[in-house]
Write a protein that holds these residues in place. Structure first.
Motif, short mmCIF file in Angstrom:
data_model
loop_
_atom_site.label_atom_id
_atom_site.label_comp_id
_atom_site.label_asym_id
_atom_site.label_seq_id
_atom_site.Cartn_x
_atom_site.Cartn_y
_atom_site.Cartn_z
N LEU A 97 0.81 -1.22 0.00
CA LEU A 97 0.00 0.00 0.00
C LEU A 97 0.85 1.27 0.00
CD1 LEU A 97 -2.69 -1.08 2.64
CD2 LEU A 97 -2.91 -1.10 0.14
N ARG A 98 2.11 1.13 0.34
CA ARG A 98 3.03 2.27 0.44
C ARG A 98 2.56 3.31 1.46
NH1 ARG A 98 4.80 3.25 -5.81
NH2 ARG A 98 5.49 1.13 -6.18
N ILE A 99 2.02 2.82 2.53
CA ILE A 99 1.65 3.68 3.66
C ILE A 99 2.01 2.95 4.94
CG2 ILE A 99 -0.22 4.99 2.56
CD1 ILE A 99 -2.22 3.04 3.85
N THR A 105 -3.86 5.97 1.60
CA THR A 105 -3.21 6.11 0.30
C THR A 105 -3.65 7.40 -0.38
OG1 THR A 105 -4.96 4.79 -0.74
CG2 THR A 105 -2.98 3.60 -0.05
#
Ligand code: FES
Length: 154
Positions: A97-99, A105
């Motif tokens: 999710l890159r969080i 997001t």
């Protein structure tokens, strides 16, 4: 101030700073996060600078400062889940999710939260996405789960 914030504040005596945490909990329960404007309103009501409220709320990692995503992912990090690879699952979620926990997001699709025991330890480790539980997760299973939500949106 919106009506619901007024209703929440009216439950507490004006100026009583020891009501801060319960007020913030109520606001987060209502809106899913603490907006800047709500923190300012709470500060006015209790006579506290908003910087102090942000500082305190950040210390308690139960509070969020961004709206939830359309899919809110809760990862249990209770003891049973922890000993059954929850730490691997969180790494997979953060990578996919890159969080980090507490964030949403950029497209507003997913948000991530670490929660205490969800009462299903025999199914550990597990995540809950909105009302859906994904249980007995194995390292590497996160990609397919997240992709299924993305595909469901398309
Ligand atoms: S510790 Fe995760 S469900 Fe109980």
């Amino acid at each position: 101030m919106d009506d619901q914030t007024s209703v929440i504040l009216s439950r507490y005596p004006r100026g009583h700073r020891d009501c801060l945490i319960p007020i913030l909990q109520d606001i987060q329960e209502e809106y899913g996060y603490l907006s800047e404007s709500s923190v300012i309103e709470v500060g006015r009501y209790l006579g506290l600078p908003s910087s102090k409220i942000f500082g305190l709320a950040t210390f308690y990692n139960q509070f969020r400062f961004e709206p939830r995503g359309r899919f809110h992912v809760r990862l249990c990090h209770g003891t049973s889940c922890h000993v059954t690879a929850a730490s691997e699952i969180i790494k997979d979620l953060e990578k996919k999710l890159r969080i980090h926990p507490g964030e949403t997001t950029r497209d507003g699709m997913f948000s991530l939260e670490l929660v205490a025991c969800m009462g299903a330890c025999h199914l550990a480790p597990l995540i809950r996405v909105n009302d859906n539980y994904h249980t007995k997760l194995e390292p590497g299973s996160i990609n397919d789960i997240i992709d299924s939500y993305i595909e469901g949106e398309e």
